[in-house]
Each structure stands twice: as structure tokens, then as C-alpha cells.
Design an enzyme around this catalytic site. Structure first.
Site, PDB file in Angstrom:
ATOM      1  N   TYR A 295       1.082  -1.019   0.223  1.00 25.91           N
ATOM      2  CA  TYR A 295       0.031   0.333  -0.018  1.00 25.91           C
ATOM      3  C   TYR A 295       1.497   1.312  -0.197  1.00 25.91           C
ATOM      4  O   TYR A 295       0.428   1.453  -0.697  1.00 25.91           O
ATOM      5  CB  TYR A 295      -0.991   0.047   1.325  1.00 25.91           C
ATOM      6  CG  TYR A 295      -2.715  -0.640   1.058  1.00 25.91           C
ATOM      7  CD1 TYR A 295      -2.602  -2.020   1.248  1.00 25.91           C
ATOM      8  CD2 TYR A 295      -3.134   0.246   0.349  1.00 25.91           C
ATOM      9  CE1 TYR A 295      -3.649  -2.571   0.190  1.00 25.91           C
ATOM     10  CE2 TYR A 295      -4.512  -0.218  -0.040  1.00 25.91           C
ATOM     11  CZ  TYR A 295      -4.968  -1.966  -0.201  1.00 25.91           C
ATOM     12  OH  TYR A 295      -5.823  -1.900  -0.334  1.00 25.91           O
ATOM     13  N   GLU A 302       1.505   6.308  -6.968  1.00 26.54           N
ATOM     14  CA  GLU A 302       0.489   6.813  -7.575  1.00 26.54           C
ATOM     15  C   GLU A 302       1.109   8.836  -7.462  1.00 26.54           C
ATOM     16  O   GLU A 302       1.084   9.553  -8.469  1.00 26.54           O
ATOM     17  CB  GLU A 302      -0.499   6.714  -6.593  1.00 26.54           C
ATOM     18  CG  GLU A 302      -1.273   5.560  -6.751  1.00 26.54           C
ATOM     19  CD  GLU A 302      -2.357   5.044  -5.872  1.00 26.54           C
ATOM     20  OE1 GLU A 302      -2.465   6.226  -5.043  1.00 26.54           O
ATOM     21  OE2 GLU A 302      -3.024   4.407  -5.903  1.00 26.54           O
TER      22      GLU A 302
END
Length: 318
Positions: A295, A302
């Protein structure tokens, strides 16, 4: 009942009074019935439509007590074959139809034709017999229901199929990226979006349902977390990467897609088991352990993709 391995036996519903036994053989459109009723039993054979469709069905029953075949009769109806079988002796109530104390899956109780111990008994004794019969009927129903499998409800089926679909999709994406990476590292990193862009967009479009699941009450969780995760990822995928063709060949996109899909490969099996109220330690461990590095890595990639795209847009304006 003695029967060969290929013998088909129809459902038989039976009931009794103190003087006779009633049998209903559950066969429709019976053709050429062969009936051999003796003092000790009944042999029956006929073509008809039963639980296994239109076939030849056979029946061989040894009665609990002798009967009087001369005073017995039967008739072939459109939906069944109905027997009236006269008892012999003092007219006692049989504890069962067959000589052997065996639970036959095809033999059922006819609820409309149940006798009590002695229909001339006092009211108290008759009520006691009725209670005994009802207990027996309840036992029969419990045995029948125990054989029937528990069918999942529509919500369970939907959630399981949805999670299975996503698991298969993201597994395919991860496998495709890794196989091409080991075959040709440089080519794979520049063609990641071209390889798996379409299936990834399908899975991410389907992921919008995860926002609706808590809203519709299908899952007991908040809609805020999937809203932020799904919309954020879809923005990067559909707005940033899809509309900027120059970024699609960047190694950063390859690693971003691989990280996203790897997260889901370990997440959706956990949800599939949770829908079925099952738990496998290895799946739970991977779900909550591999989440720790994946994560943050996904968030880092991102952010880097957004920064890179923003820099490019600013550079192009100049």
C-alpha cells in the site's frame, strides 16, 4: 428392498388406517404397469415419468405384516398409481411399512392418511397416539431436511461471484506483467499498459460497485474508504494515464499497474472466504502482511505519477 445398481425407484407415499394401508406411487403417464401383490409384499414395474424423468421404474416392498391381496385394489391415475391394501389380523397400526427397519430415501409419509393406535380408544389415549405420530412425522421431516443441501442466498452468491471475478482479473494482469518482465525486461516495462490496460480498466470500472455495496447494505463497512481508493485510482488510470499516451510507455506505469494488481490478488481471496464465513490462516496472513509494503509503495508510485504528469503539462505549456 433389493434392487440392482441401475434400478430406478419412484417416490412412494404411504399412510394407514387400522384396517388398511394406502400407497401412492409418484409416477405420471404410467404405461404397461406390472403389479404383483401378495400377502407378504408388492412388486411393481412400469414406464412413467418420475424423479429421473421418463424411465422404467421398479419397486419391491416386503410388508411389515401380511395383507389380504384379494380385498386389495389399485388404480392408475394421470399423476400417480394409487393402492388400497387390506390388512389382516386384528387391525393394529404398523410402526412402519416395510419388514426391515431401514430408512429408504424414496419412502415418504402421506400426511393425509395417518392412523392412530386405535380409533375407538378414549379421547386421552387417542391424543397420546396423535402426539406419537406427530413426533414420528417430525423425525421424518428432520431426516429429509438433513439430506437437502443448504443453498446460499442471492446476496452471498453475488458477493462471491463479484470477488471471484476481480480475483481472476487481477491475477491475469499480474501474471501477464510478470511473465513478460522475465522474458524481456526492457520491452515489458515499456509495454505494460499496452499489455494489460484494457482488462485493468474493466476491473477498475467494476470496482465502483465497492462504493455501492455498503450503501446498499450488502457489506457492513463504510463507503468512504472504497470511495477514496476507487475514485483516486480511477482518476490516475482514466484521466492521467489513458489520456497521456506518452506516459503509457514509462516504466513507472508498469510498476504502478503491477503494484495495484498485486494488492488485489491478495485482497479478493480474503473477501471471498469472508462471504462464505470461512477463514484460512495463510490467506489472512498475506492479506494483512503484504498490505504493509504494497500500500505505501502504491501511494508512492501514484504520487510520483501525478507529479510527473503535472510537470509534463507545465513543461508543454511553456
Amino acid at each position: 428392498m433389493a434392487a440392482g445398481a441401475e434400478t430406478l425407484t419412484p417416490f412412494v407415499y404411504w399412510g394407514q388406517k387400522t384396517d388398511h394401508v394406502s400407497l401412492k406411487i409418484d409416477l405420471k403417464d404410467v404405461v404397461n404397469p406390472k403389479v404383483d401383490l401378495t400377502e407378504d409384499g408388492l412388486k411393481f414395474e412400469a414406464d412413467g415419468t418420475g424423479i429421473r424423468g421418463h424411465n422404467l421404474y421398479q419397486l419391491d416392498i416386503d410388508f411389515y405384516h401380511p395383507v389380504d391381496p384379494d380385498k386389495s385394489r389399485y388404480r392408475v391415475l394421470d399423476r400417480c398409481v394409487d393402492f388400497y391394501i387390506q390388512k389382516t389380523g386384528s387391525g393394529e397400526v404398523w410402526p412402519r411399512l416395510t419388514n426391515q427397519k431401514i430408512k429408504y430415501p424414496w419412502l415418504k409419509i402421506d400426511f393425509d392418511k395417518v392412523a392412530y393406535e386405535d380409533e375407538s380408544e378414549s379421547e386421552a389415549e387417542e391424543q397420546k397416539s396423535a402426539e406419537d405420530v406427530m413426533k414420528q412425522l417430525e423425525k421424518e421431516l428432520q431426516l429429509d431436511s438433513a439430506d437437502a443441501p443448504d443453498l446460499p442466498d442471492l446476496k452471498t452468491v453475488y458477493l462471491f461471484v463479484y470477488n471471484l471475478f476481480q480475483f481472476v482479473g487481477f491475477t491475469f494482469i499480474s501474471f501477464t506483467l510478470l511473465v513478460n518482465f522475465f522474458k524481456n525486461k526492457e520491452k515489458a516495462m515499456s509495454s505494460g499498459f499496452n499489455l494489460v490496460g484494457n482488462p485493468f480498466m474493466v476491473c477498475q470500472t467494476a470496482a465502483i460497485m465497492e462504493i455501492l455495496h455498503p450503501v446498499l447494505g450488502l457489506v457492513k463497512s463504510s463507503a468512504i474508504t472504497p470511495l477514496l481508493q476507487v475514485l483516486g485510482r480511477n482518476f490516475i488510470l482514466f484521466v492521467v494515464i489513458l489520456h497521456e499516451e506518452n506516459t503509457q510507455t514509462a516504466p513507472l506505469v508498469f510498476f504502478l499497474l503491477l503494484t495495484w494488481s498485486s494488492i488485489e490478488v491478495f485482497r479478493y481471496p480474503f473477501y471471498m472466504l469472508a462471504v462464505l464465513n470461512k477463514k484460512i490462516y495463510a490467506v489472512t496472513w498475506m492479506r494483512y502482511t503484504l498490505w504493509i509494503p504494497l500500500y505505501p509503495l502504491g501511494l508512492f508510485l501514484e504520487g510520483k505519477q501525478l507529479c510527473k504528469s503535472g510537470w509534463k503539462m507545465k513543461h508543454e505549456k511553456k
